[in-house]
Design an enzyme around this catalytic site. Structure first.
Site, PDB file in Angstrom:
ATOM      1  NE  ARG A 136      -4.467   1.375   1.279  1.00 53.49           N
ATOM      2  CZ  ARG A 136      -5.914   1.779   2.006  1.00 53.49           C
ATOM      3  NH1 ARG A 136      -5.583   0.954   2.043  1.00 53.49           N
ATOM      4  NH2 ARG A 136      -6.417   1.804   1.186  1.00 53.49           N
ATOM      5  CB  CYS A 137       3.672   2.430   0.235  1.00 58.64           C
ATOM      6  SG  CYS A 137       5.193   1.464  -0.121  1.00 58.64           S
TER       7      CYS A 137
END
Lengths: 807, 284
Positions: A385-386
């Site tokens: 999630r980045c």
């Protein structure tokens, strides 16, 4: 009559449900009815089931594999080992990072849970029983789980296949367990700035190993049709087109004969970017048997063997003047990549975009060096999630700022504001080579501090410390600050590629005669709501209601080529392609409208959902009318039909940013915490769907909470995974999740067609340092500078204990 | 996460269940709510050739309160314990403890009998039943017998129950007085880092009776008579509470796991017990 009153302009805009509309997610109807279609829902006639025999050891030689008992079990079709794959040259496979990885153990195993043999059976139960019957004889080898020990001269050599190779795809290897050294910035100038500085803060910041842990684990169903020579692969793929190309290169099957389908995906978070042995084995097994083959891993397999995230040891130094002006930043990272370098980064960036580590600050000179190291742990290193290694970078700089504030005896909010890149400096060229597109950090920061009454919080904290010292309370108050800057939307083809494939993305639009449409993209939603938001982008561009636009992704036979969904790239890249393809539609529509209205096309102007003759508002053709004409009228010089395709190569990344404040109560006796308040201001440029943005922020913050406060993949000293189930691997429920307050500023990207920057990953990037800084801040008055995450109960307790707070 | 092959039995009365156990001996296990046994089977840490599901035996369900005596059928779920108004009056500590077990889904399936009979040191009900001085009824091929909860647990997963016996009911006297069940855990669904069950009687401002047990701090629940005795005759003032805590800490033997090292657990055990005593006293 009212019925005859034409809709006002506002009513027409509203009807489109375009940009800025909090339109409900169209996907949710099927998900909330249990009608999603995931990989494990796919059942093909005659389908076989695969299961892995996995290594119980972290490092061992495989002496022998005896599958006779398994093969004797009724319903077992085959047991594949590396020996069976070797003639096809598929016992190893290339990784996205330019390394190679064993598909099945070739002579040795290098991490616990590694795939050793693939059992193929008539049903899933028989496959599991048979896997237990495969007898593997191992000879244990010394285990290395510490990347620093891995680089010691006498450390055991893990990758014997690379023996004697003193360079790899990313340059020189200085040790048999060393993968690469990657550097950016100016080393000498940085050393000069730091050595001559008035104040220097130095700290080791560890961002521990964790795992994306999507609710749906990884899996695939491969189906080789031996009659027409066509291979279809359904799978949990965040980049289906790349999988097709890789499958073609590996198998020798021509790319037009391979169809890759990503059906509904139950969360990815980077875990489903890589290529896993299970995919390869299911494909090979289907090619060999001519029957469809399903492989779906269970939760423990997912946590133990598929891609982890982080595991960065970041040794930092930051220098400043006495009054708090930052003069230099240096970082050396020891990066634990596990047994194979299977990081999912753009090929030229073995440490991803870690060199965004100067963050939101105007730092004149900086240098970073990253050493990649092999250990006896699972491979991976994905962007959970980045964007690629951006959360590590954000955590690093936001911790270093806090440590510097302590060194200076200065308020950390004031130190940040003093060093922010100013609004007028954009586009800003960072010391490590990036061009930040736009930002207004001071405005966001001031809004955030005002919203939480920052000064009031600091007063309350000071009173709390006094009350604690007087013995009136056992709870401390922490105020966690973060101002993060992300770099997302990879990316320009000139410097971003994956295995040679430029990181553009695409959209193809077909307008139907009755004025509805289908658009297909090269991306694939895993829960982000693409079917909702991309229709909104298009609605505003072409003047048809979002409700009349179908968005389709994930089938390589129908969707245009794209690089997939990860690193917050869908809106910056495929969203841009959607807008551009929409503009092509509108350009053709303008010519058709001109013909229908018998005017020159230059005499028309676009108005929400129609072309209007300039100066004669009663003379117009709506997009719906134009669409019909495109299919039923012979228009001189204009081809029939109304379709367009756009491949978008972004000129730059986008740089979303945000200001977060976490207020946390900590019980020093039990190590428990309570998050009293969490304020999240995000600036993601133009906002497409505020409701979806809020949902993304809530989800990302909750994953950040998990990571900061307890979620980890931990190993013991002989390489056993200690956190292989959800009992020990922290996945928050509603109970552990606090309330969030979301807010925004809106600074459009100057280079994106609609000014959007991407938001899905911001809350994870900014959230982790906000939670962690709150823990640190609670103990600042008692002398704490740095402790490592995750801040679970016993570690917080230990911090209190080590500071003498238990009397 | 796929269990090995097994035969499934679903008897409709206790006699049939006992007969199945007798027939298959060591190869048979009874299944109550399934929240311990089924995960173990899926992990292939427990191999059960004959699974004897007790769900269809109506006699094993229900809560009966007769005067001051409470009798709970082994197959009563945690949810049913929470929802039962009479039980909330007779022994409110049960509701307080059951609400801290896992989550609603688990509590709809998990049973009190399975929880106490499995012998898992992490389970909440064994310590609670020792605090209540409960009696377990065991039915076997030669009839029934009763065993005190305080004498039931021998080691982790080792209890006084014989392989051919089924725990059918739990009985205890209504409590009165003040109570508290205090539990520290990492998250919903977790076992306790430390949990304390405390029941105190108060007579004229003085503690006249105390029962204290703790959970997941040794390989069995720990009921410490001397911890309770430290409070009797006092007003539960800090010194007395401190002596009770010291007495309990002398009895627990926590081990290191992912919840933390021994030193941490001992510290938290003391804090949790102190809080439980204070809360129970405030209600007494």
């Amino acid at each position: 009559m009212n019925d005859m009153t034409p809709p006002t302009r506002e009513e027409r805009v509203e009807k489109l449900k375009g940009l800025g509309c909090s339109r409900k997610r169209v996907e949710d109807v099927r998900f909330t009815h249990g009608k999603g279609n995931y990989v494990d829902d796919i059942k093909l006639p005659g389908m076989l089931h695969g299961d892995f025999v996995r290594s119980p050891y972290a490092h061992a030689r495989v002496k022998s594999i005896d599958a006779s008992a398994a093969l004797a079990l009724k319903g077992v079709v085959a047991v594949l080992t590396a020996k069976d794959l070797e003639p096809l040259n598929l016992h190893w496979m290339p990784t996205l990072a330019g390394d190679k990885q064993m598909v099945l153990a070739d002579g040795k195993v290098l991490f616990q849970g590694q795939e050793v043999a693939f059992v193929l059976a008539e049903d899933r139960y028989i496959a599991a029983d048979a896997a237990e019957l495969v007898e593997v004889e191992y000879e244990e080898l010394p285990v290395v789980t510490d990347p620093f020990k891995a680089l010691e001269p006498d450390a055991v050599e893990l990758r014997e296949d690379l023996h004697g190779q003193d360079s790899g795809v990313h340059g020189k290897r200085r040790h048999h367990n060393h993968i690469f050294l990657w550097e950016a910035g100016h080393k000498e100038a940085t050393e000069q700035a730091i050595s001559s500085a008035e104040v220097v803060a130095e700290e080791m910041v560890y961002y521990h190993r964790t795992h994306p842990c999507p609710l749906e684990t990884c899996g695939s169903v491969a189906s080789m049709d031996k009659v027409n020579g066509k291979l279809t692969v359904y799978g949990t793929f965040q980049a289906p087109h790349v999988v097709r190309t890789v499958a073609s290169l590996l198998s020798g099957i021509e790319e037009h004969n391979i169809r890759v389908v990503s059906p509904d995906i139950g969360g990815g978070f980077g875990n489903k970017v890589g290529v896993y042995p299970g995919y390869v084995c299911s494909i090979v097994a289907s090619i060999v048997t001519g029957r469809p083959v399903k492989w779906v891993e269970d939760r423990m397999e997912n946590l133990m063997a598929t891609a982890f995230a982080r595991d960065y040891w970041m040794k930092g130094r930051i220098s400043a003047t006495k009054d708090g002006r930052i003069t230099g930043l240096s970082c050396h990272v020891t990066a634990d990549h596990g047994a194979f370098d299977a990081c999912a980064d753009p090929t030229k960036f073995p440490a991803g975009f870690f060199h965004i580590m100067t963050g939101s600050y105007d730092i004149p000179v900086a240098h970073v060096g990253v050493d990649g190291v092999y250990t006896n742990k699972a491979p991976g290193g994905v962007a959970y999630r980045c964007s690629f290694r951006v959360t590590e970078a954000a955590y690093f700089i936001e911790r270093m700022i806090e440590v510097l504030a302590i060194e200076l005896g200065m308020d950390a909010a004031e130190l940040r504001a003093k060093n922010f890149i100013r609004k007028e400096q954009f586009p800003y060229h960072s010391a490590l080579g990036w061009e930040y597109d736009s930002g207004d950090y001071h405005t966001a920061w001031e809004k955030a501090l005002k919203a939480v009454d920052y000064e009031g919080l600091r007063r309350e904290q000071a009173e709390r410390v006094e009350a604690f010292r007087r013995g009136e309370t056992r709870k401390l108050l922490g105020i966690g600050l973060t101002h993060f800057t992300e770099i997302v939307g990879a990316g320009p083809v000139k410097n971003c590629d994956i295995l040679g494939m430029g990181m553009f993305d695409s959209c193809e639009i077909r307008i139907h005669p009755t004025g509805s449409a289908i658009a297909r993209l090269g991306t694939i939603s895993q829960g982000q709501g693409h079917a909702t938001t991309f229709a909104q982008i298009l609605a505003s561009e072409i003047g048809l209601s979002a409700d009349s636009i179908t968005i389709e992704e994930g089938d390589t036979d129908t969707a245009p080529y794209g690089l997939g969904t990860y690193g917050s790239r869908s809106t910056p890249v495929a969203g841009a392609a959607t807008a551009m393809a929409g503009r092509k539609i509108r350009a053709k529509a303008q010519m058709i409208a001109a013909y229908l209205l018998e005017v020159h096309d230059g005499d028309l102007e676009w108005d929400v959902d129609r072309f209007v003759v300039k100066g004669a508002p009663e003379r117009f053709k709506t997009m719906k009318e134009i669409a019909y004409a495109a299919y039923n009228q012979a228009i001189p010089g204009v081809e029939p039909g109304l379709e367009a395709v756009s491949y978008y190569d972004p000129p730059n990344m986008t740089y979303p940013f945000g200001a977060y404040v976490c207020v946390m109560e900590i019980d020093v006796d039990t190590g428990t915490h309570e998050i009293r308040q969490f304020y999240a201001l995000d600036d993601c440029g133009t906002r497409i769907n505020p409701m979806i943005i809020e949902g993304q922020v809530h989800g990302g913050l909750t994953e950040a909470l998990a990571i900061a406060m307890g979620q980890e993949i931990a190993y013991d000293e002989i390489g056993n995974v200690k956190t292989g189930t959800l009992m020990d691997f922290f996945l928050p429920t509603a109970w552990e999740t606090p309330n969030y307050t979301t807010d925004f500023t809106e600074t459009p990207s100057p280079h994106h067609p609609i000014g959007a920057k991407g938001v899905g990953e911001s809350p994870n990037v900014g959230g982790v340092p906000a939670f962690s800084n709150a823990v640190h801040d609670a103990f600042r008055a008692f002398g704490l500078r740095q402790v490592h995450m995750p801040h679970d109960q016993w570690r917080i307790w230990k911090t209190a204990h080590d500071l003498g707070l238990h009397g | 996460m796929i269990p090995a092959s097994f035969e499934y039995h679903r008897p409709t009365n206790l006699e049939a269940a006992l007969a199945t156990l007798k027939e298959f001996g060591d190869d048979a296990r009874v299944l109550a709510g399934g929240h311990s046994l089924i995960p173990m089977m899926k992990l292939r840490m427990a191999a059960v050739e004959h699974l004897v599901d007790l769900q269809a035996i109506a006699d094993l369900k229900g809560i009966a309160i007769d005067g001051g005596t409470v009798r709970i059928g082994a197959m009563t779920t945690q949810h049913e314990l929470i929802a039962h108004q009479g039980l909330a009056q007779a022994a409110p500590i049960i509701r307080e403890a059951a609400l801290q077990i896992a989550d609603p889904q688990v509590r709809y399936m998990g049973t009190v009998g399975g929880n106490v009979a499995n012998g898992d040191p992490g389970n909440d009900m064994p310590g609670l039943m020792q605090c209540l001085d409960a009696t377990y009824t065991l039915a076997g091929p030669d009839g029934t017998r009763e065993v005190k909860a305080r004498a039931f647990y021998e080691a982790a997963y080792m209890t006084a129950r014989e392989d051919d016996e089924i725990l059918t009911a739990i009985g205890f006297e209504a409590t009165g007085g003040g109570w508290a069940y205090e539990k520290q855990k990492r998250k919903i669904g977790d076992y306790a880092t430390a949990a304390a069950a405390v029941i105190l009687q108060k007579d004229g401002g003085v503690c006249s009776g105390a029962s204290i047990a703790m959970t997941n701090l040794a390989d069995t629940p720990v009921w410490a008579a001397e911890a309770g005795e430290a409070l009797v005759g006092t007003a539960c003032e800090p010194d007395a509470v401190g002596r009770a805590v010291e007495a309990m800490l002398a009895r627990i033997e926590p081990t290191e796991d992912n919840r933390g090292p021994v030193e941490f657990k001992r510290h938290v055990a003391g804090v949790i017990l102190r809080r439980a005593i204070e809360r129970a006293w405030s209600r007494a």
